[in-house]
Design a protein around this motif. Sequence first.
Motif, PDB file in Angstrom:
ATOM      1  N   ARG A 295      83.164 -84.354   5.931  1.00 25.59           N
ATOM      2  CA  ARG A 295      82.132 -84.992   5.115  1.00 25.59           C
ATOM      3  C   ARG A 295      81.034 -83.998   4.725  1.00 25.59           C
ATOM      4  O   ARG A 295      80.495 -84.061   3.624  1.00 25.59           O
ATOM      5  CB  ARG A 295      81.533 -86.192   5.851  1.00 25.59           C
ATOM      6  N   GLY A 298      82.079 -82.256   1.726  1.00 28.89           N
ATOM      7  CA  GLY A 298      82.301 -83.089   0.550  1.00 28.89           C
ATOM      8  C   GLY A 298      83.669 -83.717   0.499  1.00 28.89           C
ATOM      9  O   GLY A 298      84.062 -84.309  -0.516  1.00 28.89           O
ATOM     10  N   ALA A 449      85.591 -76.544   3.087  1.00 28.57           N
ATOM     11  CA  ALA A 449      85.401 -76.622   1.638  1.00 28.57           C
ATOM     12  C   ALA A 449      86.207 -75.552   0.917  1.00 28.57           C
ATOM     13  O   ALA A 449      86.651 -75.758  -0.220  1.00 28.57           O
ATOM     14  CB  ALA A 449      83.917 -76.484   1.299  1.00 28.57           C
ATOM     15  N   LYS A 455      85.116 -81.810  -6.259  1.00 25.82           N
ATOM     16  CA  LYS A 455      84.013 -82.023  -7.192  1.00 25.82           C
ATOM     17  C   LYS A 455      83.626 -83.488  -7.172  1.00 25.82           C
ATOM     18  O   LYS A 455      84.431 -84.366  -7.474  1.00 25.82           O
ATOM     19  CB  LYS A 455      84.424 -81.596  -8.607  1.00 25.82           C
ATOM     20  N   ARG A 456      82.391 -83.762  -6.779  1.00 25.94           N
ATOM     21  CA  ARG A 456      81.892 -85.130  -6.696  1.00 25.94           C
ATOM     22  C   ARG A 456      81.134 -85.499  -7.971  1.00 25.94           C
ATOM     23  O   ARG A 456      80.629 -84.636  -8.692  1.00 25.94           O
ATOM     24  CB  ARG A 456      80.966 -85.264  -5.491  1.00 25.94           C
ATOM     25  N   THR A 459      76.266 -84.552  -6.654  1.00 26.80           N
ATOM     26  CA  THR A 459      76.257 -83.403  -5.752  1.00 26.80           C
ATOM     27  C   THR A 459      74.822 -83.048  -5.382  1.00 26.80           C
ATOM     28  O   THR A 459      73.975 -82.890  -6.271  1.00 26.80           O
ATOM     29  CB  THR A 459      76.928 -82.186  -6.410  1.00 26.80           C
ATOM     30  N   ASP A 461      74.150 -80.574  -2.628  1.00 26.82           N
ATOM     31  CA  ASP A 461      74.133 -79.254  -1.989  1.00 26.82           C
ATOM     32  C   ASP A 461      73.457 -79.285  -0.616  1.00 26.82           C
ATOM     33  O   ASP A 461      73.093 -78.237  -0.082  1.00 26.82           O
ATOM     34  CB  ASP A 461      73.465 -78.198  -2.873  1.00 26.82           C
ATOM     35  N   LYS A 463      74.402 -80.377   3.120  1.00 34.36           N
ATOM     36  CA  LYS A 463      75.629 -80.770   3.800  1.00 34.36           C
ATOM     37  C   LYS A 463      75.497 -82.050   4.624  1.00 34.36           C
ATOM     38  O   LYS A 463      76.485 -82.754   4.836  1.00 34.36           O
ATOM     39  CB  LYS A 463      76.148 -79.624   4.677  1.00 34.36           C
ATOM     40  N   PHE A 466      75.557 -87.106   2.903  1.00 32.70           N
ATOM     41  CA  PHE A 466      76.951 -87.433   2.615  1.00 32.70           C
ATOM     42  C   PHE A 466      77.049 -88.262   1.334  1.00 32.70           C
ATOM     43  O   PHE A 466      76.273 -89.196   1.121  1.00 32.70           O
ATOM     44  CB  PHE A 466      77.572 -88.232   3.755  1.00 32.70           C
ATOM     45  N   SER A 468      79.939 -90.422  -0.956  1.00 35.09           N
ATOM     46  CA  SER A 468      81.294 -90.973  -1.057  1.00 35.09           C
ATOM     47  C   SER A 468      81.414 -91.783  -2.330  1.00 35.09           C
ATOM     48  O   SER A 468      80.469 -92.459  -2.746  1.00 35.09           O
ATOM     49  CB  SER A 468      81.642 -91.836   0.159  1.00 35.09           C
TER      50      SER A 468
END
Length: 534
Positions: A295, A298, A449, A455-456, A459, A461, A463, A466, A468
């Motif tokens: 997670r 990503g 990663a 690619k979400r 994003t 950046d 960590k 999270f 989803s």
Amino acid sequence: MVEHFEEFCDIAERHGIKLIVSLLTGQMTFRTLIPPALANRDHFSDPYSLMWQGRYVECLVNRLKGKKAIAAWESGNESRILAKCPTSSTAEFWQRYIHQAIRQADPSRPVIGVDGLCISREQPWPSSVNAKLSDYVTVHPYAFWDSQYNDDFNSVRSLTYAAAINAALEQIGGRPSFIEEHGSRRQEQTSQGNLARYMRAMLWNSWAADAKAMLWWCAYDQTGLTIPPYDWRQPCVELGIFRRDRTPYPAVTSVRNFVAFQRRLPFEGLPKAKPDAVVLTVDSEVVHSSYVLARQAGIFPQFANPEEKLPDANCYFVPSATGRAFFTIRRWEELKAKVRAGATLYLSWDDTFLDSLEEVAGIEVAFREKSRGVDHCDFGAFKVDIGYGVKRRFNALSAETLARNQSGEGVFFRNRYGKGTVYTLIHNVEKSFYASAGKYASDACRIWATVCPVKRLVTTDEKDVFVSEHPFDADRCAVVVVNNADRDFVGRPAIAAGWKVASALTDDASAAKWEDGLLTLVGNAGILLELVHN
């Protein structure tokens, strides 16, 4: 006593409360409370004990099945520890016997299986058998017994424990799962304020990972009670989110806010997140550690049992691959075939002796010595310090070396195998990190990663924030964002081209906000963003 319980069922019905009735509850906080007539017997195999268990279940279910408040039957609270169970066949026999007795008396209600995640069929109470014999399965994930307690209570390790274990149980067992018991020993773990923040993030994480429900153990502090088991030496009696006098602690506000948020949702049920990779392990600690690293990278993981038929995927992780990593020859050949066909494979080494590894991974062991130390690993764009208890050196055969330690020795390799790619890390970071504190603050997630870049739509950046994705269809997606750090996050996340945020909902407007592209999440807060395709 049955009349008392019937009255209790009527009270519950009047107040709109549904009951799960745990029938054979001998486990009472570190001790078993067994009727004297059955004392000193093996309750999983002794015919006399089994006879009376069956009669008891038949009597109670027949007597109570007319009560509308009862939603489900359960064999018992943590009934897998009524006695020491020697084999999985003993466990399966007992569970079949009890569940059949319940269903024969009342076929109209679901039957809930024993609690816990046990992946391997070589151990008692394997999850696949438990799920096969049950309509629902459950976990009791208390983060204060083992290594999940190594980091701060409001850290990413603790905040994801319930979500990870419950998700793995459902994915491996194939039955819907929920968090049936969850709690905290406040006096040794955290303050009331931090518990409220923990509750908030834990609920967001569990919801995003498709947990069907969460029941806190327990509602009220049980101080002042002088009856068993509360006056025994072992029990913790300050586990409630209400005080003994029924006044609420701050955590109650977190629960109420989340319930109110759920009721305001413009849809029925959050769609499941689509997994990005399959993680193959039988170790529950490695499950949780892998969940955190995935997670943070990503990646939304799906867990599977390496002993059973492998699901199709583009990427497979075999973390802390001890020995043969629980693969049979058939399963290992199946995995190799998937990689040759184009899938990606990651192995983290732990005295691994799967066959053909020189060909598959493109490396060979040159040196092994039992000694402790730290490898300062340089991955180019980032560095990670990894401790070890066994020092190894590898020769690269066909593999490319992607990272080296301070001595210039290769620690991370990439090899072409058929149409697929195999990554090998020579350290079992998932297992070793779990045994120590503070490791998830490192950049180790960037190793994952590298193996499986994702690619979400959103994003950040960060960590520990999270993200989803839960798609309704090709043009509309719910995105859950949870801050698993104890510090605030304020930033402008990148939104994928062609998408825009149509709405934002949260459980606490003072803790989470989306405004003109600026996202604010205080520590341990969450938000739901609805994205639509332009």
